[in-house]
Structures are given as structure tokens and as C-alpha cells.
Write an enzyme that holds these catalytic residues in place. Structure first.
Site, PDB file in Angstrom:
ATOM      1  CD  GLN A 103      -3.267  -0.299   1.921  1.00  0.00           C
ATOM      2  OE1 GLN A 103      -3.157  -0.388   3.216  1.00  0.00           O
ATOM      3  NE2 GLN A 103      -4.569  -0.463   1.474  1.00  0.00           N
ATOM      4  CG  ASP A 162     -10.433  -0.751  -2.365  1.00  0.00           C
ATOM      5  OD1 ASP A 162      -9.306  -0.006  -1.988  1.00  0.00           O
ATOM      6  OD2 ASP A 162     -11.054  -1.379  -1.506  1.00  0.00           O
ATOM      7  CD  GLU A 385     -14.699   2.696   5.016  1.00  0.00           C
ATOM      8  OE1 GLU A 385     -15.851   2.318   5.444  1.00  0.00           O
ATOM      9  OE2 GLU A 385     -13.637   2.055   4.475  1.00  0.00           O
TER      10      GLU A 385
HETATM   11  C1  DGY Z   1     -11.220  -3.993   1.365  1.00  0.00           C
HETATM   12  O1  DGY Z   1     -11.115  -5.149   1.490  1.00  0.00           O
HETATM   13  O2  DGY Z   1     -11.973  -3.369   1.067  1.00  0.00           O
HETATM   14  C2  DGY Z   1      -9.944  -3.192   1.499  1.00  0.00           C
HETATM   15  O3  DGY Z   1     -10.132  -1.825   1.025  1.00  0.00           O
HETATM   16  C3  DGY Z   1      -8.881  -3.888   0.836  1.00  0.00           C
HETATM   17  O4  DGY Z   1      -7.648  -3.046   1.471  1.00  0.00           O
END
Ligand code: DGY
Length: 415
Positions: A103, A162, A385
Site C-alpha cells: 500500500q 479500490d 470512514e
Molecule cells: C477492502 O477489503 O475493502 C480493502 O479496502 C482492501 O484494502
């Protein structure tokens, strides 16, 4: 107690509740292990109330480093339920059960910032970390540097963003029909409309299968992995990490061989990510050479990396004008914008922390305004988050470590 004191105490409580003994999980349920860049940012928050514990966070992260120098994205220190894909799917054999990708190396910068809080106390601890941080930087420069000097990612999870629209075009070219059957766990914890789609997950798992079939060997992955996108976020964070590591090495009398060369290469690399069509730093597919056309939170990390740009100053002013809670993960006028879905629109306070640090260091006059907006958001909405950039609605996981750390390290300061 002032309101700020109350919120500060809540932030400390979140980080303590997520402490699993030597490492901090991002949030209970959704992410029950140690995540690499989450931990680095959490450590900055922890350093505000327990410097010893902040060092330990970085040390525990580096304890998972592979012989190659790679520091994994996830360390599965202890068994936990409710997360996919776990260690049995990744099948890696590092010193700690882990995933097989890395990362962004925020931890190098975090080590410097934590050390600067008390250089005498932290000297021995930083000295012990230096060879490991160096090996990680060397690994990045050996295995993630494209032929134009930018850093690319081989998996959307490695970039940390992601489902960012940055990857859409590259993903569309990949055939995932060989994906094995699997069961997602993330949508059992949070609203599926706030998460990556099933198609996204198929690609994530398919790329995992490819890495696993290469037995996580870097050279083999370079040969067979179909996903390689050069990313402003990864390039800026790596450039910043190398600058910080050079500073540490000079201060502590360590070897600095190649570091100036790395900086020069990455400085040239970031300029190749400037997309004049959108007037922003953008990601680029290394196979097609095509830009993504995406103005993302990663574009605004230029100042964090010590790079100023008049075009990005204009973007910053625009971002403050068009949304109440900037900087969004993706441009509000972009065609893929979705205010709810993870990295396709929501505002992530942790990214604003990094953007804000860069702005403050370079005396960019918009920094206090950005900080004030995030301060108001966190004080009223808590430590989720991510948030809707238009109305501030919280989304994703609750009681999130790096959001709490953002408050402690940066947003709470109103001067
Ligand atoms: C997840 O599993 O959603 C994570 O973001 C991977 O790092």
C-alpha cells in the site's frame, strides 16, 4: 470542557477501542486486521496522546516486511472473522500471515513526523527502523516504477483507492471469467450501495488469483499481471516518502546512496502524469498510455510531495467552491461521480489530512479553510470512514481509526 476537548476525547476513545495490542485495526467488523496505510495515519493520531504506542504501531507494521522489502497491505496477526479475502485465500508466506500486495508508503513519512515530536526519545527506535524503511523504498523503485518515472499499481487494493474511476478503463480490458467462486463479507457490515460493485470484486479476486499463481514473485507478477496503472497518489506518496527518508538519513548519519536519484526520477515521473485535457494530475494505464481523465483526491497530493502547480491551485479553489466538504475522492463534475460509493465521490478525511499537511507546509492560503470544513464535518458527524461531499452524510464503517487520527493530528487545530 470545550466542544473541541469533547471531540478530541472521542477520537482518542476510537483509537483505543480499535487497539488490538501493538496494532490498530481500521474499524471493528469490516476491517479486523492491521492495514498498512491506515496504521501509518493512525500512528500520527496516536502520537498526539501516546508517543510510545505510536512507535509500536509502525514497528508492528514493519514486522510483516517480506525478504524482498515489500510491506504488505494487510497483516493478519490474529484470527478474526467477517473479512474476505483472508490469509487462506492470499496464501503468502511472509513473516506474518499477510496479503501479497503493498500500500502507499505513508509509514515512512509517519516515522519522520513521529520522530520529530521528540527526536531524543525516538532516535534509537528510528535508527532500528531505517534499514527496513530503506528496503521498502528500494522495493518500490525496483518493482513499481514505470518507464517514465511514475509509480504504478498492480491491484486497485494496493493503491488504497479500490473502486476509483481511475481504474475503469484498464479494468474493462481484463477478462475475469476465470474468477473462482467467493463470498463477500463487506456488504454484511455496510450498505452495499456504498461499496464496490460485484464486477469490481471479480476483478480484485481475479488479480489476486494471478498474483497467487505467480507465488507472489515480483518478476513473475511483472510478467503476467494485466493491470498496471500509474497513479498520482502512489507517485506523490512515494516521492514524499523518499524525501523524508533522505532527511532522516542525513540527520541520523545513514547511507543516502541513490536517494537523490530516486527523487529526481520521481519528480520527472509526476510531470508525466499531468493531463492537460483536464488540467490535473491524472492516472495513466501503462499498457495503452491512455489517461483516465480522473481528477481525484490523489491529484491534490502534489503539495504533500513538494510539488506546486498553478493548475492544481485553480482546481483547489474550484473544489472549495463546488462542495461544502471537499476534497472529494472524485471530481463532482466527473461523469462517474457518485456521492455515496466509496472512492467514486465521497470525501475521505484521511486524504484531506495528507492534502492539508502539504498545503500547510507550502503556505498555500486555502489550507485553513479546508481544515475548518473538515473540522466542522468531524465535530458534527463523528468519525465515519467517509462522507457525502455535498451534505456531509456519514457512510461506510463507523468509529474509523484514521478518521479519528485526522481529527487529532490536524483538523482539531483552529489556528
Ligand atoms: C477492502 O477489503 O475493502 C480493502 O479496502 C482492501 O484494502
Amino acid at each position: 470542557m470545550t466542544t473541541t476537548d469533547v471531540v478530541t476525547q472521542r477520537a482518542i476513545d476510537v483509537l483505543k477501542a480499535n487497539d488490538r495490542g501493538g496494532y490498530t485495526i481500521p474499524t471493528d467488523g469490516l476491517y479486523p486486521y492491521q492495514w498498512n496505510w491506515d496504521s501509518a495515519i493512525s500512528a500520527l493520531g496516536i502520537a498526539e496522546f501516546d508517543l510510545e504506542r505510536a512507535w509500536q504501531e509502525i514497528e508492528t507494521l514493519m514486522s510483516g516486511q517480506w525478504a524482498s522489502g515489500m510491506v504488505p497491505q494487510i497483516l493478519f496477526h490474529n484470527p478474526a472473522t467477517g473479512y474476505f479475502p483472508g490469509p487462506e485465500t492470499w496464501r503468502c508466506d511472509g513473516p506474518v500471515p499477510s496479503s501479497g500486495i503493498s500500500q502507499p508508503p505513508v509509514a515512512v513519512t509517519a516515522a519522520r513526523l513521529i520522530w520529530e515530536k521528540n527526536p531524543a526519545q525516538g532516535r534509537d527506535r528510528l535508527n532500528a527502523l531505517v534499514p527496513k524503511l530503506r528496503a521498502w523504498i528500494d522495493w518500490y523503485m525496483a518493482w513499481r516504477l514505470d518507464d517514465q518515472g511514475a509509480i504504478f499499481t498492480v491491484h486497485p487494493w494496493e493503491s488504497g483507492r479500490d473502486n476509483a474511476p481511475d481504474w475503469d478503463k484498464a479494468m474493462a480490458r481484463i477478462d475475469t471469467s476465470g474468477v473462482e467462486s467467493y463470498t463477500r463479507q463487506d456488504t454484511k457490515h455496510v450498505n452495499s450501495a456504498h461499496r464496490p460493485t460485484q464486477k469490481d470484486y471479480d476483478l480484485y479476486v481475479w488479480l489476486l488469483q494471478i498474483g497467487r499463481s505467480a507465488q507472489w514473485d515480483d518478476a513473475e507478477i511483472a510478467r503476467i499481471n494485466p493491470f498496471r496503472v500509474s497513479d498520482p497518489l502512489m507517485t506523490f506518496i512515494t516521492l514524499r516518502a523518499v524525501r523524508d527518508f533522505l532527511h532522516i538519513s542525513n540527520e541520523l548519519g545513514h547511507d543516502t546512496t541513490s536517494l537523490n536519484q530516486y527523487i529526481e526520477t520521481l519528480e520527472q515521473g509526476v510531470q508525466t502524469l499531468w493531463n492537460p485535457d483536464i488540467s490535473a494530475f491524472d492516472s495513466r494505464d501503462t499498457s495503452s498510455g491512455e489517461f483516465s481523465g480522473s481528477i481525484s483526491c490523489g491529484s491534490y497530493l502534489c503539495w504533500y510531495a513538494g510539488v506546486d502547480h498553478p493548475g492544481m491551485r485553480a482546481q483547489l479553489q474550484n473544489a472549495l467552491a463546488v462542495s461544502k466538504y471537499p476534497i472529494a475522492s472524485y471530481n463532482l463534475n466527473g461523469e462517474a461521480f457518485d456521492p455515496h460509493r466509496y472512492w467514486r465521490g465521497p470525501t475521505w478525511p484521511c486524504m484531506n489530512l495528507l492534502i492539508g499537511l502539504g498545503l500547510a507546509e507550502r503556505n498555500v492560503p486555502e489550507e485553513p479553510e479546508l481544515r475548518a470544513r473538515i473540522r466542522e464535518l468531524l465535530a458534527t458527524q463523528g468519525f465515519s470512514e467517509y462522507f457525502n461531499p455535498i451534505d456531509g452524510d456519514p457512510a461506510g464503517g463507523k468509529s474509523f481509526s484514521w478518521t479519528a487520527a485526522t481529527w487529532l493530528y490536524w483538523a482539531r487545530h483552529d489556528t
